[in-house]
Every structure is written in structure tokens, then in C-alpha cells.
Write a protein that holds these residues in place. Structure first.
Motif, short mmCIF file in Angstrom:
data_model
loop_
_atom_site.label_atom_id
_atom_site.label_comp_id
_atom_site.label_asym_id
_atom_site.label_seq_id
_atom_site.Cartn_x
_atom_site.Cartn_y
_atom_site.Cartn_z
N SER A 346 14.22 -2.81 1.03
CA SER A 346 13.99 -2.92 -0.41
C SER A 346 12.52 -3.14 -0.72
CB SER A 346 14.83 -4.06 -0.98
OG SER A 346 14.68 -4.13 -2.39
N LEU A 347 11.85 -4.02 0.03
CA LEU A 347 10.44 -4.27 -0.21
C LEU A 347 9.59 -3.04 0.10
CD1 LEU A 347 10.04 -7.93 1.11
CD2 LEU A 347 10.01 -7.14 -1.26
N THR A 348 9.98 -2.30 1.13
CA THR A 348 9.25 -1.07 1.44
C THR A 348 9.32 -0.09 0.27
OG1 THR A 348 9.80 -1.36 3.77
CG2 THR A 348 8.95 0.78 3.12
N MET A 349 10.50 0.02 -0.33
CA MET A 349 10.63 0.90 -1.49
C MET A 349 9.83 0.37 -2.67
SD MET A 349 12.38 3.45 -0.50
CE MET A 349 12.43 4.21 -2.11
N TYR A 412 9.74 8.07 5.99
CA TYR A 412 10.57 8.00 4.78
C TYR A 412 11.47 6.79 4.92
CZ TYR A 412 14.03 9.42 1.27
OH TYR A 412 14.88 9.46 0.20
N PRO A 413 11.25 5.69 4.17
CA PRO A 413 11.95 4.43 4.41
C PRO A 413 13.48 4.54 4.47
CG PRO A 413 10.14 4.08 2.90
CD PRO A 413 10.22 5.57 3.13
N LEU A 476 8.04 -1.72 8.83
CA LEU A 476 6.89 -2.58 8.54
C LEU A 476 5.58 -1.78 8.61
CD1 LEU A 476 7.91 -5.82 10.48
CD2 LEU A 476 8.06 -5.36 8.03
N TRP A 477 5.52 -0.84 9.54
CA TRP A 477 4.35 0.03 9.62
C TRP A 477 4.24 0.88 8.35
CZ3 TRP A 477 -0.21 0.66 11.44
CH2 TRP A 477 -0.81 1.91 11.51
N ASN A 478 5.39 1.36 7.84
CA ASN A 478 5.39 2.08 6.57
C ASN A 478 4.86 1.20 5.45
OD1 ASN A 478 6.42 4.41 7.66
ND2 ASN A 478 8.53 3.98 7.12
N ILE A 481 1.07 1.03 5.70
CA ILE A 481 0.44 2.28 5.26
C ILE A 481 0.49 2.41 3.75
CG2 ILE A 481 0.66 4.80 5.34
CD1 ILE A 481 1.62 4.55 8.20
N LEU A 482 1.64 2.07 3.14
CA LEU A 482 1.78 2.17 1.69
C LEU A 482 0.86 1.18 0.98
CD1 LEU A 482 5.66 2.57 1.45
CD2 LEU A 482 3.94 4.33 0.99
N ILE A 483 0.68 0.00 1.56
CA ILE A 483 -0.24 -0.98 0.98
C ILE A 483 -1.67 -0.43 0.99
CG2 ILE A 483 -1.30 -3.24 1.36
CD1 ILE A 483 1.44 -4.24 2.26
#
Length: 853
Positions: A346-349, A412-413, A476-478, A481-483
Motif C-alpha cells: 500500500s505504501l509503495t502505491m 510494477y508493485p 522496498l527497492w521500488n 526508486i519512486l522516492i
């Protein structure tokens, strides 16, 4: 008295101050976000109970599958009696239609009577002889009278050779060799098996009942010939027992479709956060926060806290709903494992949503993006729900193209989420065993399984699925990268922070704090004074005014400069009004001075700080009342002032007193506890003016502050602005000449990006005005003008209207004015009035508008 600050502070003190400032901003913005969501309580409530609805839906699917599976099983089939022919009910309905190959005979009459007696049927009503010619005429009758005959019976009462056709097989009908008959029934009656609707029912009860009745009648006929009693056969039929369908028994709806449906709750939060963040950007609310020095870090951290809150709440709502409906996958899995999976996904999204919000500027577009991700994601999740697909992606010796597809999906999460979910489902849920063709329930998912690979064989190929821990690391790596992308796009996309940075900003000296020397700051004391101290002593002198140093702006693709190189000095305790037609460059100039736009060249110094290199310090010393209101419709006026007071580090013990004072100053005391969405346009402008003065800024910029106000309120705000001039600089733009004349110490007229003139109101009138304006009242103004123009040729005619004559007297020739007044006294004119040139006339002359009229 305020404690004197040293010129240079130690790194520890600076770090402590910056940390305190960030914490204060994060706290204030988080409170603001929570207030907004709390006012949208229905949407918030729906987000929190959405997982409950999804689990209830999955539970209902499970019930339907289980009930259908049970309905297919029939371990104890019922016995069905066929001793009597089922009676056909309805008008003109014949239970048994009989056809004879010839005339009636003894045995055919006996058979008909016996059938009627054994089945309780009436002759010539329930049982009818339809034809006595041949079988084809009987079939023709059945075809012409559809749905009127339950079953048909052809009795061989005479020799006949049946033809070979679609209805009758080639047989011989010879009553001399025994009793021969043929049963006709509708064999297309379908079974109850919904999976094969074309399969005829193997047990045609009506046909079997007719056969039993005919056989019983024939046996009884022969028994009577031998002097025996009538014979009545009784029989029952029973289907084979049906066991439960092993392909459906044990089906687990959660294990098979969980990734599809559990994908939805985070997407709702994803769409809501994108729309709220983009809304603040579209309405320029974030720009307003940036102008007063709110850091981008505080902005994003506050939204992350809100995202974490909703993610945590929806995750726990989902887990508790799974426990409530007794899903095996939840009951057999450690709570912490489920929390880590759903919360991380959820946090990744959410962070993906943050990145997307930096790229779009329209709330409408944010809705489109959210729906696209939701619908497109549901399509992909249909594939990701397959446990076999996850194994196929991890075959040993994958083709190169398949390997790169897997790598692409790993970023893709939802793919990583589906993979971890399938790992859990393989141990804690039920999955199909294709070798044994049945469903198998797992023993449970334990911590050891979280770090264990899965391997096996599918379709003759070996697969090795990485551990759930490895996939979690991918998630977590995603996130990381998104951050990074969010941070980067937030800098370079215009409209996020106000002014944008070049794509290579990370390689610039300014980004790393290496600044060029500021000539003004070498002459004044640079005090790093927290805003909390500014309200303690109103006499604190922290401003050295404003200096424009050849600052200019040209927009991309524009042919001319919006603001041409300007140089101007504004001293402290000076209120300057900038007037000009629409598009003159007023708002562009203020946007550059406040950091919302980057100058194309030149610079400016605000309170001694260079706007190009010390923008952060500039923001800490200015207040801003923009054309757009920095207001949230869901918050009250009091909450707005409290928010900005906290952002300005106003001490808590005087914060409420300051808020009440500001509300009274703008006449909003009674409306302070009402949401801003209920305010009129004028009330919103008054609140924006009050916000701009919070924190005792040394410079206040006001862009058309009294727009939309009624005359009484406008004058109240004018008095407030006049009181605010002490120890600070005020720059305002306006279209009201009266406002500029009353408030300003100096008026600046801008035309096409240039300063055409600058000075006090009286100076502009004297220098650019047409002189004194005189209105003369006379019965014959035309004759009066002819007489005056002959005596004083230098007079200028302005207008003749009715009985009024308007004349302009040049200010530069005092003798002419004296001569004019002496002449007017001699002529004994009815009435006359004198006034100076108006500021509006000066504006029209300077801008050239007078020539256009």
C-alpha cells in the motif's frame, strides 16, 4: 527585549533550529491534512470499510461455490416409481396418444383398457387412439399438434414394414408373431447439468412408465388367456450415486482471487491522495505555502504520514475482516507477515501516487490517471492471480524475452504483491494439485517460509520461486526508486515548488549550498532569527527594504519580455502600489520577488537576501497575499490562522490571542468558526490579508488584496494595511486608483513590463496631469468658451455638456490662472468649481490609453 543573536551560529545550533522548524511544519501540515479528511467523513469512512465489503464479497463467492459443489453431489439418489404413467394436465392435453398400424384387435383393446386401469387414466380423454392408418400418419399428427401429447405408443395391429427415415427405424410389425409396439417420446429433454446443456436426460420417466404399463398389460393379456388374474407390474428407478466433484471440492476463493480484490483498497487511497495533492497544486495552495518558507520536505512528509495512516488502517481493516470471515489464508498466517505484505504494498502505491502528482497539474487529469491505474491494474491482476503463472515466470532456462518481461514486471508493485500473496496462498490457503486433480489445503505459512524458496515441476519444467523476503526487498527497492523520482520531478517540473530547477540542478553550486557573495549582506547584519521571536518585539529591525537589480522575465515561446529589466529601490516603512493594465507584468514581478518564478536575468534583494541564491531566507522574512486565496474550503478561518501561526513558529502561549486579534482586524470574528467554503469572495480576501501579516514579516506582498470587497470592508482593510506599514515594506498591486492614492507612499506605473513613472501621488498629478480642471455653469456655455478663449488663448477645452463647461488651466503658467479667475469674477458666472488632475487621468496619459479613446 529580544536576546541578541551572534552573527555566526554554531552548526549544532543551526541544525537544532532547522530540525525544530521542520518538525513544526510537519506537525502543522499533518494536522491540516487530517482536518481536511475528517471533514470529508463519508469518503474517509468508505475507505476504511472498503476491505470489509471486499471480504464479504469473497465470502459470498465461497458460499456459492460450496453450495454448487454440494448440489452436484448425490450420494443417496431417491427412488422414483414408474408404476403409473404421469398424467398430463392442461386443456386438450393427451397423456398417451396411441397409433395403430391397422384396425383395433383384441389384444390392442385389452392393452389400452389395462393401461387406463393401471394408471388411473380415462379413455378417449387421457388416452386417445390418434390414428389407425400407419406410423407415418401418427408422426405427422404429433408434428402438427406440438406440445399436446405427453407420450406416444404405436401398437402393431397389422403387418407393416416401417420405412427407414428420421423417426422410425426399419423394423417389421407382424401381430401374428407376437405383440409388437413402439414407444415415441421427446428425447431432446435436457438434463439439469448446466455444464453440458445438450446432454439428454438418460432417465425418461414417462417413456419407462409407458413401457412398464404396456409390458404389464401384455403379460396380463396372456395370463387371462390361461385363466389367471390380471397382472400389474410395479417398479422404481434410481440414479447412480454421485460423489462430490473433486475439481471443485476445496476451492478457495481467497487464494485464487485474492490478489485481484485485495488490489482495490490501496487503489482507492491512491486515487484520493493524488487528487488532494494535485488539488493543492492546481489551486496554488502549495505555492502559497512555499512563499512563506514551508519546505518541500515537510510538505511530502506530512502527506506520507497521512498515507501511512490510511494504509495502516485499511490494512488492519482487511486483516480483521479476513479473521471475521474465517478465511484460512488469514487464520493460518502470522499477523505480522500479513501486515508487512499489505502495508508495504500500500505504501509503495502511495509513493507512486506522489510521483504521479508531481507530473500533472489538473484534478480532472488526476481522476483520469487514477481510473486508468485501477482499471488497467484489474486487467493485469487477472493474470497475476494465477499461481501457475508465477511459476512460469520462474522456470529455469527462461527465454531472454521472458526474462526481461519478468524484470519489467518486478518494477510494477502489484506484481510483487501478487507474487508474495501466491507464496502465502501456497502454504496457508488451498491450491489445485494438477497431478492428482484435486485441491489441497496447506499446513500454514510460518516465519521460516518467509525466507524459503519454493521449487518444483510444472509441465515437465523445473521452477525456483524466490523467497517472499527477496520479493519484499524488490518492493522496498521500488519505494526507494519512486522516492528518488518524486524528489527529482518535484524540483524540475514547474508548478510544484513555485520556481523550477534545471534538470541538472544536482550539479549546481546552489543546490549544495555554495553561494556567491551578496554585496548587500556584507553591509548589514545577517540575523538568523526564528519567526517565534518576531512577535515578541515589534520594533525588531530585520529589513533593509527591496532592491531590484535589472531583473527581467521572458516566458518560453513568448515574443517579448513579460517584465523588462527593472531597477528600483524601496525603503523600509514604505508602501508602494504598482498599477498597470492587465498583462503589464505586475503579478509576474511579484512572482519573481516571492520565488514563484525564476528571473530570466538580473536579480533582486529582499531584506538583504538575493532571491537567486538565498530564496529560503527570503521566504522566512516575507508575507504574501496572492491573487488566489491560500485557503482550504474544509477548514475554518480560525484553523487557517492557527495553521499559518504554527508555520511561522508563533509561540503556543500567544497563538490563540494572535488568531483572535487577526480575525477582529479583518472583521471576521463571528465567522471564525465557519468553514471557508461558506465564505463569500470578500471574506476570503480579508482572511488572506490577515494571513499575510502573521509572523511579523519584514516585507509583505499583496496582489490586488481588496478584490471583491464591499466599500465598508475595503476601508477597514485599508486601515489595517496602513497600520501594518510600521517597520516593514508593503508592495501591493491594484486596479483601484483610490486605493493606490490612499495607501501608497509611492505609486509605480507599469506598462508592457516597464516602469513608466514612479513617485508620490501628488508628484505624479503635478508632473503628468493636464493641470487644474475647472467646471463652469452658464446658460450659454459655448458662447462663454468663445469669449474666454479669445481673452486667454492658452486655455484648453475639455468638454461641453448641457450647461457645463469643462476647462483645463496649465499648472506651469500661474499668471494665466490669475487672469482666468479675474475674468470669471467679472463675467458673473452662475457657479464654478476647481479640482486637480486625478490619478486615473495620470494613469490614462502614462499608459497611452487616453489616445486610444
Amino acid at each position: 527585549m529580544q536576546e541578541e543573536k551572534p552573527r555566526k551560529q554554531s552548526p549544532c545550533i543551526c541544525l537544532k533550529y532547522c530540525l525544530k522548524k521542520h518538525i513544526n511544519e510537519i506537525s502543522a501540515l499533518t494536522r491540516k491534512n487530517i482536518l481536511i479528511f475528517s471533514r470529508n467523513k463519508y469518503i474517509t469512512f468508505l475507505l476504511l470499510i472498503c476491505p470489509l465489503f471486499i471480504c464479504a464479497y469473497l465470502h459470498q463467492i465461497q458460499i456459492i461455490v460450496d453450495q454448487y459443489t454440494a448440489s452436484l453431489a448425490n450420494p443417496h439418489p431417491k427412488e422414483i416409481s414408474i408404476s403409473q404413467i404421469p398424467k398430463c394436465y392442461g386443456d386438450d392435453c393427451i397423456t398417451l396418444g396411441i397409433g395403430l398400424t391397422g384396425g383395433p384387435t383384441e389384444w390392442t383393446d385389452y392393452v389400452i383398457d389395462h393401461i387406463a386401469k393401471s394408471s388411473g387414466l380415462k379413455k378417449n380423454k387421457d388416452i386417445k387412439v390418434l390414428t389407425t392408418q400407419d406410423p407415418l400418419s401418427f408422426i405427422k399428427y404429433i408434428k402438427e399438434n406440438m406440445n399436446t401429447t405427453g407420450a406416444g405408443l404405436i401398437l402393431c395391429s397389422n403387418y407393416m414394414d416401417f420405412p427407414d427415415n428420421n423417426y422410425l427405424k426399419r423394423i417389421h410389425c407382424d401381430d401374428t408373431k407376437g405383440q409388437v409396439y413402439l414407444i415415441v417420446y421427446n428425447f431432446t429433454e435436457v438434463s439439469k447439468d448446466i455444464f453440458d446443456p445438450n446432454l439428454p436426460n438418460p432417465l425418461e420417466i414417462s417413456a419407462l412408465s409407458v413401457k412398464l404399463a404396456v409390458d404389464s398389460a401384455i403379460a396380463s393379456y396372456h395370463a387371462r388367456k390361461k385363466g389367471l388374474k390380471d397382472i400389474f407390474f410395479e417398479a422404481v428407478i434410481q440414479s447412480y450415486p454421485l460423489p462430490e466433484n473433486r475439481f471443485l471440492k476445496g476451492y478457495d476463493a481467497v487464494s485464487m482471487t485474492g490478489p485481484l480484490y485485495f488490489f482495490i483498497p490501496p487503489m482507492f487511497v491512491f486515487g484520493l491522495l493524488i487528487s488532494e495533492i494535485v488539488k493543492e497544486k492546481e489551486l496554488k495552495l502549495r505555492n502559497g505555502l512555499s512563499v512563506i518558507g514551508v519546505s518541500a520536505t515537510a510538505f511530502w512528509v506530512s502527506w506520507f504520514i497521512v498515507a501511512f495512516f490510511f494504509s495502516f488502517m485499511t490494512t488492519n481493516s482487511l486483516i480483521l475482516s479476513g479473521y471475521l470471515f474465517q478465511f484460512d489464508l488469514f487464520l493460518k498466517t502470522n499477523y505480522l507477515v500479513l501486515l508487512i505484505l499489505f502495508l508495504t504494498y500500500s505504501l509503495t502505491m502511495m509513493i507512486l501516487g506522489f510521483m504521479i502528482s508531481t507530473l500533472i497539474n489538473s484534478v480532472k487529469l488526476s481522476y483520469t490517471v487514477s481510473y486508468t491505474f485501477l482499471l488497467g491494474g484489474l486487467v493485469l491482476q487477472n493474470f497475476f492471480t494465477s499461481p501457475t503463472l508465477m511459476k512460469l515466470f520462474h522456470f529455469e532456462g527462461l527465454p531472454d524475452w521472458m526474462y526481461w518481461v519478468k524484470i519489467a514486471f518486478s518494477y510494477y508493485p502489484p506484481f510483487s504483491f501478487s507474487k508474495i500473496f501466491s507464496d502465502i496462498a501456497a502454504k496457508a490457503g488451498s491450491l489445485p494439485n494438477y497431478h492428482e486433480r484435486k485441491w489441497e489445503s496447506g499446513p500454514g505459512y510460518f516465519w521460516d517460509d518467509f525466507f524459503t524458496e519454493r521449487s518444483g515441476w510444472v509441465f515437465g519444467n523445473r521452477y525456483v520461486v524466490p523467497s517472499s523476503f527477496d520479493t519484499l526487498m524488490d518492493l522496498l527497492w521500488n519505494c526507494f526508486i519512486l522516492i528518488v523520482f518524486t524528489w527529482y520531478f518535484d524540483h524540475i517540473v514547474e508548478g510544484n515548488r513555485g520556481r523550477s530547477s534545471p534538470p541538472w540542478f544536482i550539479f549546481t553550486y546552489e543546490y549544495w549550498g555554495i553561494k556567491r557573495k551578496n554585496p548587500l549582506t556584507e553591509e548589514i547584519e545577517l540575523r538568523n532569527i526564528p519567526a517565534s521571536n518576531l512577535v515578541k518585539n515589534d520594533n525588531t529591525e530585520i529589513t533593509e527594504g527591496i532592491k531590484l537589480d535589472k531583473i527581467w522575465k521572458k516566458y518560453p515561446r513568448a515574443k517579448t519580455c513579460a517584465v523588462k529589466p527593472l531597477s528600483l529601490i524601496i525603503e523600509k516603512e514604505e508602501c508602494v502600489s504598482i498599477i498597470g493594465h492587465n498583462g503589464a507584468g505586475k503579478t509576474t514581478l511579484l512572482s519573481m520577488l516571492t520565488g514563484l518564478l525564476s528571473p530570466s536575468g538580473g536579480t533582486a534583494y529582499v531584506s538583504g537576501y538575493d532571491i537567486n541564491y538565498e530564496l529560503g531566507k527570503v521566504h522566512q522574512t516575507i508575507g504574501y497575499c496572492p491573487q488566489f486565496n491560500i485557503l482550504w474550503d474544509e477548514m475554518t478561518g480560525t484553523e487557517h490562522l492557527w495553521l499559518f501561526a504554527k508555520l511561522r513558529n508563533i509561540p503556543l502561549e500567544i497563538r490563540q490571542e494572535l488568531v483572535d486579534q487577526k480575525l477582529q482586524e479583518v472583521n471576521l470574528g463571528k465567522a471564525g468558526n465557519k468553514t471557508v467554503g461558506t465564505y463569500s469572495g470578500g471574506m476570503k480576501r480579508r482572511l488572506s490579508v490577515a494571513i499575510s501579516s502573521i509572523g511579523n514579516p519584514s516585507v509583505i506582498f499583496m496582489d490586488e488584496p481588496t478584490t471583491g470587497m464591499d466599500p465598508i470592508t475595503r476601508r477597514q482593510v485599508w486601515r489595517l494595511i496602513q497600520n501594518m506599514k510600521k517597520d516593514r515594506v508593503i508592495i501591493l498591486t491594484t486596479h483601484s486608483m483610490e486605493e493606490a492614492e490612499i495607501l501608497s507612499d509611492r505609486i509605480v506605473v507599469m506598462v508592457d513590463g516597464e516602469i513608466k513613472c514612479s513617485g508620490p501621488s501628488l508628484y505624479l498629478k503635478n508632473h503628468y496631469g493636464e493641470g487644474y480642471k475647472v467646471e463652469l455653469i452658464d446658460n450659454n456655455p459655448k458662447t462663454l468658451w468663445e469669449h474666454l478663449s479669445l481673452i486667454i488663448p492658452s486655455l484648453k477645452l475639455v468638454d461641453i455638456s448641457g450647461s457645463s463647461l469643462f476647462i483645463s488651466i496649465p499648472r506651469t503658467e500661474p499668471k494665466i490662472a490669475q487672469m482666468f479667475f479675474e475674468t470669471v469674477e467679472e463675467l458673473k458666472i452662475q457657479d464654478w468649481g476647481l479640482k486637480n488632475s486625478s490619478l486615473e487621468e495620470v494613469f490614462m496619459k502614462v499608459t497611452g490609453s487616453l489616445r486610444d479613446l
